[in-house]
Write a protein that holds these residues in place. Structure first.
Motif, PDB file in Angstrom:
ATOM      1  N   GLY A   1       0.713  -1.308   0.107  1.00 55.59           N
ATOM      2  CA  GLY A   1       0.067   0.009   0.097  1.00 55.59           C
ATOM      3  C   GLY A   1       0.826   1.240  -0.024  1.00 55.59           C
ATOM      4  O   GLY A   1       1.790   1.309  -0.906  1.00 55.59           O
TER       5      GLY A   1
ATOM      6  N   GLU B   1      -8.643   0.092  -6.655  1.00 56.14           N
ATOM      7  CA  GLU B   1      -7.580   0.643  -6.311  1.00 56.14           C
ATOM      8  C   GLU B   1      -6.906   0.351  -4.979  1.00 56.14           C
ATOM      9  O   GLU B   1      -5.542  -0.024  -4.978  1.00 56.14           O
ATOM     10  CB  GLU B   1      -7.424   2.206  -6.370  1.00 56.14           C
ATOM     11  CG  GLU B   1      -6.231   2.934  -6.030  1.00 56.14           C
ATOM     12  CD  GLU B   1      -5.372   2.652  -7.329  1.00 56.14           C
ATOM     13  OE1 GLU B   1      -4.102   2.485  -6.917  1.00 56.14           O
ATOM     14  OE2 GLU B   1      -5.558   2.350  -8.444  1.00 56.14           O
ATOM     15  N   GLN B   2      -7.798   0.267  -3.979  1.00 54.38           N
ATOM     16  CA  GLN B   2      -7.409  -0.352  -2.852  1.00 54.38           C
ATOM     17  C   GLN B   2      -6.897  -1.568  -2.791  1.00 54.38           C
ATOM     18  O   GLN B   2      -5.754  -1.916  -2.146  1.00 54.38           O
ATOM     19  CB  GLN B   2      -8.371  -0.100  -1.639  1.00 54.38           C
ATOM     20  CG  GLN B   2      -7.827  -0.465  -0.242  1.00 54.38           C
ATOM     21  CD  GLN B   2      -8.844  -0.104   0.767  1.00 54.38           C
ATOM     22  OE1 GLN B   2     -10.234   0.211   0.400  1.00 54.38           O
ATOM     23  NE2 GLN B   2      -8.563  -0.543   2.175  1.00 54.38           N
TER      24      GLN B   2
END
Length: 337
Positions: free
Chosen positions: A221, A313-314
């Motif tokens: 992330g 996207e996460q």
């Protein structure tokens, strides 16, 4: 002859008083036989002379300790003869010897020694000169004793007596070599000391490192973005790796497996290559910090092992990650899934 007996008895007095000494002392007595030589017997006018004569005697001694003893002895030195044109002459000598003996036990059985003392002698000369005389002479010698048993010992000895006889009979030095046996009374050999090894138990307190458990560190992330630039494998920040580095330094025997992962953006082949490059960049950082490269295993799995949905996207951010598994031992053949 009276002087000979008086000399032996007087010198024997201090020996008699020694019996009260230590327990390692003892009396001994024995007999000797050998060859004597009258060194100066006869003269140039004699056409025949017999100087080598059979000799022998008895001895009695007291051993004070393993180094010192005293001894009295009666010795018959044999009859020497010489023949002249005017006739023959012969003479025999007897003597009583008192001596001190210094020795050293080489082994429990072998005992060399030196002797020094004096002799009271009497001689009887017959033939051309009929002379009886007596006197005192110094005595020196050396010997070797060998114990056959605790009580029985053999001995070989050389003795030199200086200036036997007088002016009328003719002076002569005497050499005597004998072998003999001695019986030791009350002799008790000292027991061989038993050396006991003292075992000392030494307790050494050793700090045993607590075994580590397998630790897994994941950078993904936002952290992964801080590690690498977009679509690149070069490190732009190492801060997210510092915790893992500290753990590797604390446990120098541990092994780390670094596995790179990507999302499914792009081709599968490219993603596999990128995951390997990024895992290798992390490994190169650890090596630069002093971690042995033999402790590091590097793998890339591309997009094959997602942990989240690549449609968001996460989810894709979570899949773009580097997993670092630290173990206390080396994995010989890590499984590649």
């Amino acid at each position: 002859m009276k002087k000979l007996l008086f000399f032996a008895l007087c010198c024997g007095v201090p020996i008699s008083h020694a019996v009260a000494d230590g327990s390692d002392s003892f009396w001994y007595t024995g007999v000797d036989i050998g060859q004597g030589y009258y060194a100066n017997g006869g003269n140039d006018a004699a056409y025949d002379a017999a100087r080598h004569r059979l000799a022998g005697g008895l001895h009695l001694g007291y051993q004070f300790n393993q180094y010192f003893s005293t001894e009295i002895a009666y010795q018959y030195l044999g009859k020497a003869k010489a023949s002249y044109n005017q006739g023959a002459i012969s003479g025999d000598i007897q003597q009583g010897v008192v001596s001190a003996r210094l020795g050293y036990p080489v082994t429990q059985s072998l005992y060399p020694y030196l002797t020094m003392g004096g002799a009271g002698w009497v001689s009887n000369v017959e033939g051309l000169n009929n002379v009886d005389n007596e006197g005192f002479s110094p005595v020196f010698g050396a010997g070797l004793s060998y114990a056959l048993t605790d009580n029985l010992a053999l001995r070989a000895e050389y003795q030199f007596t200086q200036s036997l006889g007088d002016t009328a009979a003719g002076f002569t030095d005497h050499h005597l070599a004998t072998v003999g046996v001695s019986w030791r009374f009350g002799f008790t050999p000292k027991p061989t000391p038993i050396i006991q090894e003292k075992i000392v138990e030494v307790i050494v307190e050793k700090e045993i490192a607590k075994p580590i458990e397998t630790q897994t560190f994941i950078v993904s992330g936002t952290d992964a973005a801080a590690l690498f630039a977009h679509n690149a494998s070069q490190l732009i920040s190492t801060k997210p790796l510092e915790k893992t580095l500290a753990f590797l330094v604390q446990y120098p025997d541990s092994i780390i497996t670094i596995t790179g992962h990507t999302d499914n953006t792009g081709s599968e082949k490219y993603n596999q290559w990128m995951s390997e490059r990024r895992a290798q960049s992390v490994a190169d950082f650890f090596v630069a910090k002093g971690i042995n490269k033999d402790r590091i295993n590097v793998f890339g799995k591309g997009e094959l092992s997602p942990v989240a949905d690549n449609k968001t996207e996460q989810g894709r951010a979570m899949n773009r990650r580097v997993e670092m598994v630290v173990q206390p031992f080396e994995i010989k053949s890590p499984a590649v899934i």
